[in-house]
Design a protein around this motif. Structure first.
Motif, PDB file in Angstrom:
ATOM      1  N   PRO A  11       1.149   5.811  16.036  1.00 12.04           N
ATOM      2  CA  PRO A  11       0.206   6.070  14.953  1.00 12.04           C
ATOM      3  C   PRO A  11       0.915   6.304  13.622  1.00 12.04           C
ATOM      4  O   PRO A  11       1.981   6.891  13.565  1.00 12.04           O
ATOM      5  CB  PRO A  11      -0.523   7.337  15.404  1.00 12.04           C
ATOM      6  N   ALA A  12       0.345   5.777  12.587  1.00  9.97           N
ATOM      7  CA  ALA A  12       0.825   6.023  11.231  1.00  9.97           C
ATOM      8  C   ALA A  12      -0.381   5.820  10.337  1.00  9.97           C
ATOM      9  O   ALA A  12      -1.023   4.787  10.405  1.00  9.97           O
ATOM     10  CB  ALA A  12       1.920   5.030  10.843  1.00  9.97           C
ATOM     11  N   ALA A  13      -0.736   6.788   9.554  1.00 18.65           N
ATOM     12  CA  ALA A  13      -1.948   6.650   8.738  1.00 18.65           C
ATOM     13  C   ALA A  13      -1.684   6.921   7.270  1.00 18.65           C
ATOM     14  O   ALA A  13      -2.314   7.758   6.657  1.00 18.65           O
ATOM     15  CB  ALA A  13      -3.026   7.585   9.267  1.00 18.65           C
ATOM     16  N   PRO A  14      -0.719   6.186   6.698  1.00 12.82           N
ATOM     17  CA  PRO A  14      -0.481   6.401   5.265  1.00 12.82           C
ATOM     18  C   PRO A  14      -1.564   5.770   4.393  1.00 12.82           C
ATOM     19  O   PRO A  14      -1.588   5.991   3.199  1.00 12.82           O
ATOM     20  CB  PRO A  14       0.873   5.730   5.034  1.00 12.82           C
ATOM     21  N   PHE A  15      -2.441   4.963   4.989  1.00  8.02           N
ATOM     22  CA  PHE A  15      -3.481   4.270   4.218  1.00  8.02           C
ATOM     23  C   PHE A  15      -4.862   4.769   4.672  1.00  8.02           C
ATOM     24  O   PHE A  15      -5.103   4.858   5.870  1.00  8.02           O
ATOM     25  CB  PHE A  15      -3.454   2.765   4.500  1.00  8.02           C
ATOM     26  N   ALA A  16      -5.740   5.054   3.711  1.00  7.49           N
ATOM     27  CA  ALA A  16      -7.140   5.346   4.069  1.00  7.49           C
ATOM     28  C   ALA A  16      -7.914   4.042   3.906  1.00  7.49           C
ATOM     29  O   ALA A  16      -8.539   3.786   2.879  1.00  7.49           O
ATOM     30  CB  ALA A  16      -7.694   6.432   3.150  1.00  7.49           C
ATOM     31  N   PHE A  17      -7.832   3.186   4.925  1.00  6.52           N
ATOM     32  CA  PHE A  17      -8.426   1.849   4.798  1.00  6.52           C
ATOM     33  C   PHE A  17      -9.953   1.888   4.803  1.00  6.52           C
ATOM     34  O   PHE A  17     -10.564   2.698   5.497  1.00  6.52           O
ATOM     35  CB  PHE A  17      -7.959   0.957   5.963  1.00  6.52           C
ATOM     36  N   ASP A  18     -10.542   0.980   4.035  1.00  7.78           N
ATOM     37  CA  ASP A  18     -11.989   0.752   4.074  1.00  7.78           C
ATOM     38  C   ASP A  18     -12.161  -0.754   3.901  1.00  7.78           C
ATOM     39  O   ASP A  18     -12.113  -1.280   2.789  1.00  7.78           O
ATOM     40  CB  ASP A  18     -12.680   1.508   2.924  1.00  7.78           C
ATOM     41  N   GLU A  58       5.604   9.697   1.423  1.00  4.70           N
ATOM     42  CA  GLU A  58       6.593  10.216   2.393  1.00  4.70           C
ATOM     43  C   GLU A  58       6.632   9.329   3.637  1.00  4.70           C
ATOM     44  O   GLU A  58       7.706   8.919   4.093  1.00  4.70           O
ATOM     45  CB  GLU A  58       6.196  11.645   2.830  1.00  4.70           C
ATOM     46  N   THR A  59       5.451   9.040   4.172  1.00  4.53           N
ATOM     47  CA  THR A  59       5.378   8.219   5.387  1.00  4.53           C
ATOM     48  C   THR A  59       5.908   6.814   5.116  1.00  4.53           C
ATOM     49  O   THR A  59       6.605   6.233   5.952  1.00  4.53           O
ATOM     50  CB  THR A  59       3.923   8.142   5.890  1.00  4.53           C
ATOM     51  N   LEU A  60       5.591   6.302   3.935  1.00  2.00           N
ATOM     52  CA  LEU A  60       6.041   4.939   3.627  1.00  2.00           C
ATOM     53  C   LEU A  60       7.552   4.873   3.459  1.00  2.00           C
ATOM     54  O   LEU A  60       8.182   3.882   3.809  1.00  2.00           O
ATOM     55  CB  LEU A  60       5.332   4.400   2.389  1.00  2.00           C
ATOM     56  N   ARG A  62       9.582   6.595   5.143  1.00  6.08           N
ATOM     57  CA  ARG A  62      10.117   6.662   6.507  1.00  6.08           C
ATOM     58  C   ARG A  62       9.774   5.403   7.303  1.00  6.08           C
ATOM     59  O   ARG A  62      10.630   4.809   7.945  1.00  6.08           O
ATOM     60  CB  ARG A  62       9.558   7.906   7.217  1.00  6.08           C
ATOM     61  N   ASP A  63       8.501   4.991   7.254  1.00  2.00           N
ATOM     62  CA  ASP A  63       8.031   3.903   8.124  1.00  2.00           C
ATOM     63  C   ASP A  63       7.794   2.592   7.387  1.00  2.00           C
ATOM     64  O   ASP A  63       7.279   1.638   7.973  1.00  2.00           O
ATOM     65  CB  ASP A  63       6.714   4.305   8.806  1.00  2.00           C
ATOM     66  N   GLY A  64       8.132   2.556   6.096  1.00  2.00           N
ATOM     67  CA  GLY A  64       7.829   1.364   5.293  1.00  2.00           C
ATOM     68  C   GLY A  64       8.429   0.086   5.866  1.00  2.00           C
ATOM     69  O   GLY A  64       7.777  -0.958   5.878  1.00  2.00           O
ATOM     70  N   ALA A  65       9.655   0.175   6.357  1.00  4.10           N
ATOM     71  CA  ALA A  65      10.298  -1.031   6.904  1.00  4.10           C
ATOM     72  C   ALA A  65       9.467  -1.571   8.058  1.00  4.10           C
ATOM     73  O   ALA A  65       9.222  -2.777   8.156  1.00  4.10           O
ATOM     74  CB  ALA A  65      11.721  -0.713   7.363  1.00  4.10           C
ATOM     75  N   ALA A  66       9.021  -0.671   8.932  1.00  2.41           N
ATOM     76  CA  ALA A  66       8.246  -1.100  10.098  1.00  2.41           C
ATOM     77  C   ALA A  66       6.871  -1.614   9.682  1.00  2.41           C
ATOM     78  O   ALA A  66       6.402  -2.654  10.152  1.00  2.41           O
ATOM     79  CB  ALA A  66       8.105   0.061  11.082  1.00  2.41           C
ATOM     80  N   ILE A  67       6.237  -0.884   8.766  1.00  2.00           N
ATOM     81  CA  ILE A  67       4.867  -1.252   8.373  1.00  2.00           C
ATOM     82  C   ILE A  67       4.851  -2.563   7.600  1.00  2.00           C
ATOM     83  O   ILE A  67       4.086  -3.476   7.907  1.00  2.00           O
ATOM     84  CB  ILE A  67       4.233  -0.124   7.534  1.00  2.00           C
ATOM     85  N   PHE A  68       5.721  -2.684   6.605  1.00  3.35           N
ATOM     86  CA  PHE A  68       5.647  -3.862   5.736  1.00  3.35           C
ATOM     87  C   PHE A  68       6.273  -5.107   6.367  1.00  3.35           C
ATOM     88  O   PHE A  68       6.053  -6.218   5.894  1.00  3.35           O
ATOM     89  CB  PHE A  68       6.256  -3.560   4.371  1.00  3.35           C
ATOM     90  N   SER A  69       7.029  -4.930   7.430  1.00  2.10           N
ATOM     91  CA  SER A  69       7.547  -6.108   8.135  1.00  2.10           C
ATOM     92  C   SER A  69       6.534  -6.633   9.139  1.00  2.10           C
ATOM     93  O   SER A  69       6.695  -7.725   9.667  1.00  2.10           O
ATOM     94  CB  SER A  69       8.836  -5.747   8.874  1.00  2.10           C
ATOM     95  N   GLY A  70       5.515  -5.839   9.423  1.00  2.00           N
ATOM     96  CA  GLY A  70       4.529  -6.238  10.422  1.00  2.00           C
ATOM     97  C   GLY A  70       4.771  -5.600  11.778  1.00  2.00           C
ATOM     98  O   GLY A  70       3.959  -5.735  12.699  1.00  2.00           O
TER      99      GLY A  70
END
Ligand code: AMP
Ligand code: MG
Length: 501
Positions: A11-18, A58-60, A62-70
């Motif tokens: 789980p990672a919720a740096p975005f409040a998606f709508d 903060e989360t991005l 840490r996890d930006g590489a994983a999130i933005f790479s897919g």
């Protein structure tokens, strides 16, 4: 480089998606999980933009590489590829769509605006045709640099949220490092999105799309007498204003296909785009634009051509009587020329330091441009030096040095000064106002190429960082970066750019 877990369930919720686009009917998009990367590494996170979007920085970090790479699909994302068609160099292609881009979802930013977050280069989708769905590092850095430069210049544009390398090779003419570009847009709806449904005879979808666009981008038109005609007019207005802004800074988009023209009025798809150094209205950089269809000075006319294609898709909504619909749409598209001319001339007046309007201003602007073309003057430097000259008569030599024959602009300068005497601004005020519209720094091709070469060949991102820094304040003299204002030396000149797909 650090290796990051490929566990998509973490789980990672740096975005409040709508995600409103995902709620449109199924023919609008295809669900698509991003591909994974072997060794993702975060080149750059645009923290001010992330803050503006209300993301958890903060989360991005840490996890930006994983999130933005897919590798890590964040909670609340509903990844999808959007369907669209498009006229490419004048030929209609009924199915294009996101072949190498995946929309993660939408967030509402700190100003209450809905923004798309998209990964470009995150793998194949049902629209990939024969493409690999990937992006190479060079074009990713190029889009990052140029889109952020456009933003700093004050021109409506999609934004760069992040760039990552994937650790995977991408096969083009050479084997290149793979990368993903995280793009932010007011939306990714294009002229070609409307064309997609019209080409299929799906009138319901055209109406749903138009209603969605009004809701999202033009809510003030909901109560117009004919909302769809008003929508058409509003889109034409934004595009006329946008393309005028491009011309004011010497920007050449390079691939103004209808699938690369937004409905929101933002500049999108920085492929073979380039800024002109020496002024020549016929300038073309793109290797694939062999006939100069998308040359610098053709852009306003191509804008109109594209908008005419948009108008065709809206006809059934504009009026049930098809003749009446054509007549109404024609009035709008004919009016585009005047709209463009109005925006262009207003901007050019400001560039030469005029705060009032006179009938002779157009001729004054045109004669300067003719001198610049003849004298092979650098577009950006000429206007910047004219700004300096407006505040200090002693700087005439520096201005004249922009021209092959420094004597050439003397008569024009006399006319210009005569015109200025009919305004009451102080030289200092005028020069300051001119420096706010005439940039000192643009993303010059040779600088972009140097930054890309260092990154691709030596994993050296320092030139990329320096370019981003200088281009973030294009209207300020930055003595520490003075060489970045210079045109290329003959040996540095970049004559051709590539779309990098
Ligand atoms: P562009 O030139 O980037 O505007 O792209 C034109 C069309 O080609 C779009 O439908 C893209 O999705 C598609 N496309 C471009 N590059 C690739 C690629 N590497 N893999 C799959 N589709 C691509
Ligand atoms: Mg495109």
């Amino acid at each position: 480089m650090t290796s990051v877990s490929q566990d998509k369930s973490r789980p990672a919720a740096p975005f409040a998606f709508d995600n409103s686009y995902a709620r449109l009917p199924q023919q609008f998009h295809a669900p698509q999980t991003p591909s994974t990367a072997s060794e993702p590494w975060l080149i750059k996170l645009n923290e001010p933009l992330a803050e503006e979007l209300g993301l958890d920085v903060e989360t991005l970090r840490r996890d930006g590489a994983a999130i933005f790479s897919g590798n890590l699909v964040p909670e609340g994302a509903e990844p999808l590829a959007m369907a669209y068609a498009g006229h490419q160099f004048g030929s209609f292609v009924p199915t294009l769509g996101d072949g190498r881009a995946i929309l993660l979802g939408e967030v509402i930013d700190s100003h209450g605006r809905r923004r798309d977050i998209q990964l470009k280069g995150a793998g194949q989708t049902p629209f990939s045709r024969r493409g690999d769905g990937r992006a190479a590092l060079g074009p990713v850095l190029r889009e990052y640099i140029v889109s952020e430069a456009m933003q700093a210049l004050g021109i409506p544009t999609t934004r760069a949220l992040a760039a990552v390398t994937t650790g995977l090779p991408v096969y083009r003419e050479d084997v290149l490092p793979g990368a993903v570009f995280a793009r932010v847009a007011a939306s990714h709806i294009r002229v070609g999105t409307f064309q997609y449904f019209t080409a299929r005879g799906d009138a319901d979808a055209v109406r749903q799309l138009a209603d969605y666009v009004i809701d999202r981008h033009y809510p003030e038109l909901k109560d117009a007498g004919n909302p769809y005609l008003a929508l058409y007019e509003a889109i034409c207005e934004r595009q006329a204003a946008l393309i005028a802004r491009w011309l004011h800074v010497g920007f050449i988009h390079g691939v103004m296909n209808t699938d690369n023209m937004t409905i929101s009025g933002e500049t999108i798809d920085f492929g073979p785009c380039a800024f002109m150094d020496t002024y020549d209205p016929g300038t073309v950089f793109s290797s694939i634009d062999q006939h100069g269809r998308y040359a610098y000075a053709n852009q306003p006319g191509i804008g109109q051509w594209n908008l005419a294609r948009l108008g065709e898709t809206l006809l059934p909504l504009i009026d049930a009587d098809s003749e009446k619909a054509v007549e109404l749409a024609n009035t709008v598209i004919t009016g585009y020329g005047e709209r463009f001319q109005g925006h262009w001339l207003a901007g050019m007046r400001a560039k030469i330091g005029l705060a009032t309007e006179e009938g002779g201003d157009l001729a004054l602007v045109q004669s300067l441009l003719a001198l610049m073309q003849e004298g092979k003057a650098d577009f950006t430097l000429t206007f910047r030096r004219l700004s300096d000259l407006a505040g200090d008569d002693g700087l005439e030599g520096a201005f004249a040095a922009s021209f092959e024959n420094p004597e050439a602009p003397a008569a024009w300068l006399a006319d210009w000064r005569a015109r200025l005497t009919r305004e009451d601004r102080s030289p200092q005020e005028r020069a300051d106002a001119m420096r706010r519209v005439n940039p000192a720094f643009i993303p010059r091709n040779h600088r972009i190429e140097q930054a890309i070469t260092a990154a691709v060949e030596d994993a050296d991102f320092s030139l990329f960082a320096a370019l981003l820094a200088v281009l973030s304040k294009p209207y300020e003299d930055q003595p520490a970066y003075a060489p970045y204002a210079d045109p290329p030396q003959p040996s540095e000149r970049v004559l051709q750019t590539f779309c990098g797909t």
